[in-house]
Design a protein around this motif. Structure first.
Motif, PDB file in Angstrom:
ATOM      1  N   ARG A   1       0.643  -1.213   0.045  1.00 47.12           N
ATOM      2  CA  ARG A   1       0.342  -0.126  -0.530  1.00 47.12           C
ATOM      3  C   ARG A   1       0.719   1.252   0.194  1.00 47.12           C
ATOM      4  O   ARG A   1       1.254   1.318   0.543  1.00 47.12           O
ATOM      5  N   GLU A   2       0.620   2.621  -0.388  1.00 49.09           N
ATOM      6  CA  GLU A   2       0.886   3.658  -0.908  1.00 49.09           C
ATOM      7  C   GLU A   2       0.865   4.134   0.904  1.00 49.09           C
ATOM      8  O   GLU A   2      -0.126   3.841   0.979  1.00 49.09           O
ATOM      9  N   THR A   3       2.071   4.563   0.859  1.00 49.63           N
ATOM     10  CA  THR A   3       1.520   5.813   2.428  1.00 49.63           C
ATOM     11  C   THR A   3       2.028   7.734   1.843  1.00 49.63           C
ATOM     12  O   THR A   3       2.893   6.993   1.673  1.00 49.63           O
TER      13      THR A   3
ATOM     14  N   VAL B   1       2.348  10.572   3.897  1.00 49.58           N
ATOM     15  CA  VAL B   1       2.818  11.076   4.545  1.00 49.58           C
ATOM     16  C   VAL B   1       2.531  12.546   4.648  1.00 49.58           C
ATOM     17  O   VAL B   1       2.745  13.565   3.176  1.00 49.58           O
TER      18      VAL B   1
END
Length: 74
Positions: A65-67, A69
């Motif tokens: 999964r792309e995090t 921030v």
């Protein structure tokens, strides 16, 4: 890919670009978690196949999964 009746051994035949390769593996304990075959085809992602060959439950493998921030506004 072929599986023994007891599901504790598998054989995989694949083409590596220069010739056919045979991969064989047997588990000392447990069985390989085999996916459903639909219309004569078994579909696995590369990560799921890797998990299956390690003797892990391939169903527990998920795409990364792309995090995201959050950035702080100055």
């Amino acid at each position: 890919m072929f599986r023994a009746k007891r599901a504790d051994r598998i054989k995989l035949i694949f083409w590596d670009g220069t010739g056919l390769c045979l991969f064989a593996k047997g588990l000392e304990e447990g069985v390989f978690c085999w996916p459903k075959i639909e219309n004569g085809i078994m579909r696995l992602s590369a990560a799921e196949l890797s998990a299956l060959l390690e003797g892990l439950n391939w169903r527990s493998v998920h795409e990364a999964r792309e995090t995201v921030v959050p950035t702080q506004a100055g």
